[in-house]
Design an enzyme around this catalytic site. Structure first.
Site, mmCIF file in Angstrom:
data_model
loop_
_atom_site.group_PDB
_atom_site.id
_atom_site.type_symbol
_atom_site.label_atom_id
_atom_site.label_comp_id
_atom_site.label_asym_id
_atom_site.label_seq_id
_atom_site.Cartn_x
_atom_site.Cartn_y
_atom_site.Cartn_z
ATOM 1 C CE1 TYR A 1 29.276 26.977 8.740
ATOM 2 C CE2 TYR A 1 30.515 27.888 10.585
ATOM 3 C CZ TYR A 1 30.074 26.795 9.855
ATOM 4 O OH TYR A 1 30.422 25.526 10.254
ATOM 5 C CE LYS B 1 27.020 25.265 10.874
ATOM 6 N NZ LYS B 1 26.564 23.892 10.616
HETATM 7 P P1 NAD Z 1 32.260 19.598 3.929
HETATM 8 O O1 NAD Z 1 32.123 20.790 3.060
HETATM 9 O O2 NAD Z 1 33.469 18.752 3.813
HETATM 10 O O3 NAD Z 1 30.964 18.649 3.736
HETATM 11 C C1 NAD Z 1 29.667 19.165 3.710
HETATM 12 C C2 NAD Z 1 28.793 18.225 2.879
HETATM 13 O O4 NAD Z 1 27.458 18.776 2.846
HETATM 14 C C3 NAD Z 1 29.274 18.103 1.435
HETATM 15 O O5 NAD Z 1 29.337 16.740 1.070
HETATM 16 C C4 NAD Z 1 28.217 18.867 0.647
HETATM 17 O O6 NAD Z 1 28.029 18.412 -0.692
HETATM 18 C C5 NAD Z 1 26.974 18.626 1.514
HETATM 19 N N1 NAD Z 1 25.928 19.597 1.225
HETATM 20 C C6 NAD Z 1 26.067 20.938 0.976
HETATM 21 N N2 NAD Z 1 24.875 21.478 0.693
HETATM 22 C C7 NAD Z 1 23.949 20.484 0.772
HETATM 23 C C8 NAD Z 1 22.545 20.432 0.587
HETATM 24 N N3 NAD Z 1 21.843 21.528 0.247
HETATM 25 N N4 NAD Z 1 21.897 19.245 0.744
HETATM 26 C C9 NAD Z 1 22.601 18.125 1.068
HETATM 27 N N5 NAD Z 1 23.947 18.113 1.263
HETATM 28 C C10 NAD Z 1 24.609 19.286 1.107
HETATM 29 O O7 NAD Z 1 32.065 20.133 5.425
HETATM 30 P P2 NAD Z 1 32.388 19.480 6.857
HETATM 31 O O8 NAD Z 1 33.548 20.189 7.408
HETATM 32 O O9 NAD Z 1 32.382 17.990 6.778
HETATM 33 O O10 NAD Z 1 31.111 20.001 7.673
HETATM 34 C C11 NAD Z 1 30.003 19.172 8.041
HETATM 35 C C12 NAD Z 1 29.119 19.964 9.019
HETATM 36 O O11 NAD Z 1 29.893 20.283 10.185
HETATM 37 C C13 NAD Z 1 28.635 21.306 8.466
HETATM 38 O O12 NAD Z 1 27.315 21.565 8.911
HETATM 39 C C14 NAD Z 1 29.603 22.306 9.066
HETATM 40 O O13 NAD Z 1 29.055 23.607 9.156
HETATM 41 C C15 NAD Z 1 29.858 21.689 10.419
HETATM 42 N N6 NAD Z 1 31.105 22.128 11.046
HETATM 43 C C16 NAD Z 1 32.303 21.937 10.433
HETATM 44 C C17 NAD Z 1 33.487 22.396 11.051
HETATM 45 C C18 NAD Z 1 34.858 22.228 10.428
HETATM 46 O O14 NAD Z 1 35.820 22.831 10.943
HETATM 47 N N7 NAD Z 1 35.029 21.419 9.383
HETATM 48 C C19 NAD Z 1 33.402 23.049 12.298
HETATM 49 C C20 NAD Z 1 32.154 23.234 12.879
HETATM 50 C C21 NAD Z 1 31.012 22.766 12.252
#
Ligand code: NAD
Length: 248
Positions: free
Chosen positions: A157, A161
């Protein structure tokens, strides 16, 4: 209200992507939303929520790690709405395991969805926006993990990133002359299913500073600004939004 423009948000069935899609609709954008087939039902209800706000919306099932999917999705959005002004490459996955216990398959899956997926979204949005000649906003999902590794359990991961931060800088250089800005949000812990998974997988090894999470609305508010016309002097940045857990 006249439309502010057309936005496409990937991974928008839930979590941060859903919050961004709804916020951009509040800002006056028509919003096309994407997710994978497994999340089709939730994606449809996001479309209904956006329509209830008086904006146009449509669901686009596609895997962001597959070039033909991303190319076809951008073409379909342009066919339906007549153009694309904002691309939010939000979709991402996390796999928690020590490096010594991470399989090549798990490493490739995380890199393919997060890094290659962002590359493909930036590429095909950039091609479209440059052809339109009206500028644009391209936005990616970096992370605090794209600035420094936060635990020993997230090597794939973290690598993905860091890659997104590099892609954001490279795309900003390439698309800048066309008045297209490229930025990413770099959140600390945000209260979503992904964070639940990360915390559960870490067990007692969860870093203390992960206990205080931000909300999806915090990220949506930042994206609202980066997507706006007023943000034109910001580009190539991965903007930390982490409650002060560390400073860049
Ligand atoms: P989440 O798991 O709730 O949502 C992620 C979404 O992406 C899901 O709906 C999933 O079905 C979709 N997805 C996965 N693989 C896919 C693909 N191949 N094609 C299309 N869609 C796909 O996660 P989140 O927490 O809402 O994270 C959203 C973004 O923010 C991610 O890139 C994550 O790495 C980043 N992020 C999240 C956090 C956190 O703490 N939640 C922190 C930093 C960064």
């Amino acid at each position: 209200m006249v439309s502010t423009g057309v936005a496409l948000v990937t991974g928008a069935a839930q979590g941060i992507g859903k919050a961004i899609a709804l916020r951009l609709a509040d800002d006056g954008f028509d919003v096309a939303v994407n997710d994978i087939v497994a999340n089709e039902k939730k994606l449809s209800s996001v479309v209904e929520e956006i329509k209830a706000k008086g904006r146009q919306s449509s669901a686009h099932l596609a895997d962001v790690s597959v070039e033909e999917d991303v190319k076809g999705m951008v073409a379909e959005v342009v066919r339906v709405y007549g153009g694309l002004n904002v691309m939010v490459a939000n979709a991402g996955v996390c796999k928690c395991a020590l490096m010594t216990e991470t399989s090549v398959e798990d490493y490739d899956r995380v890199m393919n969805i997060n890094a290659r997926g962002t590359f493909l979204c930036y590429k095909h949005a950039g091609v479209q926006m440059m052809a339109q000649g009206r500028g644009g906003r391209i936005i990616g999902a970096c992370s605090a993990s794209g600035k420094r590794a936060g635990s020993a359990f997230t090597s794939a991961y973290v690598a993905s990133k860091f890659a997104i931060r590099g892609l954001t800088q490279s795309a900003a250089l390439e698309f800048g002359p066309h008045k297209i800005t490229v930025n990413a949000y770099a959140p600390g812990p945000i209260d979503t299913d992904m964070l639940d998974y990360i915390k559960t997988s870490h067990g007692s090894a969860v870093p203390a500073h992960w206990q205080t999470a931000g909300t999806t609305g915090d990220i949506a508010a930042l994206v609202s600004y980066i997507a706006s016309k007023e943000s034109g002097f910001i580009t190539g940045q991965s903007l930390s939004i982490n409650g002060g857990i560390y400073f860049d």
